[in-house]
Motif scaffolding. Structure first.
Motif, PDB file in Angstrom:
ATOM      1  N   UNK A  82       0.806  -1.222   0.000  1.00  9.84           N
ATOM      2  CA  UNK A  82       0.000   0.000   0.000  1.00  9.84           C
ATOM      3  C   UNK A  82       0.833   1.263   0.000  1.00  9.84           C
ATOM      4  N   UNK A  83       2.026   1.186   0.547  1.00 10.45           N
ATOM      5  CA  UNK A  83       2.918   2.348   0.640  1.00 10.45           C
ATOM      6  C   UNK A  83       4.138   2.053  -0.218  1.00 10.45           C
ATOM      7  N   UNK A  84       4.297   2.787  -1.290  1.00 16.68           N
ATOM      8  CA  UNK A  84       5.376   2.461  -2.221  1.00 16.68           C
ATOM      9  C   UNK A  84       6.670   3.185  -1.894  1.00 16.68           C
ATOM     10  N   UNK A  85       6.619   4.140  -1.018  1.00 15.89           N
ATOM     11  CA  UNK A  85       7.806   4.892  -0.620  1.00 15.89           C
ATOM     12  C   UNK A  85       8.443   4.186   0.574  1.00 15.89           C
ATOM     13  N   UNK A  86       9.669   3.699   0.390  1.00 16.75           N
ATOM     14  CA  UNK A  86      10.329   2.952   1.466  1.00 16.75           C
ATOM     15  C   UNK A  86      10.457   3.764   2.744  1.00 16.75           C
ATOM     16  N   UNK A  87      10.661   5.073   2.625  1.00 18.34           N
ATOM     17  CA  UNK A  87      10.786   5.922   3.822  1.00 18.34           C
ATOM     18  C   UNK A  87       9.476   5.935   4.604  1.00 18.34           C
ATOM     19  N   UNK A  88       8.354   5.940   3.906  1.00 18.75           N
ATOM     20  CA  UNK A  88       7.050   5.927   4.574  1.00 18.75           C
ATOM     21  C   UNK A  88       6.820   4.573   5.246  1.00 18.75           C
ATOM     22  N   UNK A  89       7.206   3.503   4.579  1.00 22.44           N
ATOM     23  CA  UNK A  89       7.082   2.163   5.176  1.00 22.44           C
ATOM     24  C   UNK A  89       7.945   2.093   6.433  1.00 22.44           C
ATOM     25  N   UNK A  90       9.169   2.580   6.342  1.00 25.13           N
ATOM     26  CA  UNK A  90      10.062   2.557   7.506  1.00 25.13           C
ATOM     27  C   UNK A  90       9.474   3.353   8.660  1.00 25.13           C
ATOM     28  N   UNK A  91       8.934   4.530   8.364  1.00 33.41           N
ATOM     29  CA  UNK A  91       8.282   5.360   9.387  1.00 33.41           C
ATOM     30  C   UNK A  91       7.132   4.605  10.040  1.00 33.41           C
ATOM     31  N   UNK A  92       6.317   3.992   9.199  1.00 32.70           N
ATOM     32  CA  UNK A  92       5.155   3.256   9.692  1.00 32.70           C
ATOM     33  C   UNK A  92       5.591   2.142  10.633  1.00 32.70           C
ATOM     34  N   UNK A  93       6.612   1.402  10.250  1.00 27.36           N
ATOM     35  CA  UNK A  93       7.039   0.261  11.054  1.00 27.36           C
ATOM     36  C   UNK A  93       7.738   0.707  12.338  1.00 27.36           C
ATOM     37  N   UNK A  94       8.444   1.821  12.324  1.00 21.81           N
ATOM     38  CA  UNK A  94       9.046   2.333  13.560  1.00 21.81           C
ATOM     39  C   UNK A  94       7.945   2.661  14.563  1.00 21.81           C
ATOM     40  N   UNK A  95       6.917   3.368  14.103  1.00 20.77           N
ATOM     41  CA  UNK A  95       5.806   3.704  14.992  1.00 20.77           C
ATOM     42  C   UNK A  95       5.085   2.473  15.498  1.00 20.77           C
ATOM     43  N   UNK A  96       4.892   1.487  14.617  1.00 19.82           N
ATOM     44  CA  UNK A  96       4.216   0.261  15.027  1.00 19.82           C
ATOM     45  C   UNK A  96       5.075  -0.510  16.037  1.00 19.82           C
ATOM     46  N   UNK A  97       6.380  -0.571  15.792  1.00 20.58           N
ATOM     47  CA  UNK A  97       7.270  -1.244  16.762  1.00 20.58           C
ATOM     48  C   UNK A  97       7.225  -0.543  18.119  1.00 20.58           C
ATOM     49  N   UNK A  98       7.135   0.781  18.112  1.00 22.43           N
ATOM     50  CA  UNK A  98       6.969   1.518  19.371  1.00 22.43           C
ATOM     51  C   UNK A  98       5.701   1.060  20.081  1.00 22.43           C
ATOM     52  N   UNK A  99       4.635   0.897  19.316  1.00 26.90           N
ATOM     53  CA  UNK A  99       3.363   0.461  19.896  1.00 26.90           C
ATOM     54  C   UNK A  99       3.497  -0.934  20.502  1.00 26.90           C
ATOM     55  N   UNK A 100       4.169  -1.835  19.794  1.00 32.57           N
ATOM     56  CA  UNK A 100       4.367  -3.189  20.298  1.00 32.57           C
ATOM     57  C   UNK A 100       5.180  -3.160  21.585  1.00 32.57           C
TER      58      UNK A 100
END
Length: 109
Positions: A82-100
């Motif tokens: 859904x997110x083709x920009x690797x920087x956006x994917x990385x941002x998303x996963x950093x925030x999600x890892x924070x949540x976890x």
């Protein structure tokens, strides 16, 4: 008021801008309990804000719908669809890892 899916775009816009409180407000307005991305977005925004209870609730709701998403590699791959920009994917996963981490920390105490 707008339909729930409308708030996905607003939430994403706020997340990219680093406006996490606004993103969390938008994510909560998605109000589509069977839509996994609403829970992912809520968890990410809550994770960025350090809100353990909201992060845990969103992750729990996500995993009821999509248990495979507990594997962060699976979630990352789904996000890349859904997110083709690797920087956006990385941002998303950093925030999600924070949540976890918040969820796991809250449950350890």
């Amino acid at each position: 008021d707008h339909p729930g899916w409308y708030h996905i775009a607003a939430c994403n816009r706020h997340l990219v801008r680093g406006e996490f409180a606004e993103a969390l407000r938008a994510a909560k307005r998605i109000n589509m309990p069977q839509h996994i991305w609403g829970h992912v977005l809520t968890a990410r925004a809550a994770g960025e804000l350090g809100r353990a209870t909201e992060a845990a609730s969103a992750i729990d709701a996500l995993l009821v719908l999509a248990p495979a998403m507990e594997d962060l590699d699976v979630l990352t791959e789904a996000t890349r669809r859904w997110k083709w920009d690797d920087a956006v994917v990385d941002q998303m996963m950093i925030g999600y890892r924070n949540a976890v981490a918040l969820r796991d920390g809250a449950r350890a105490t």
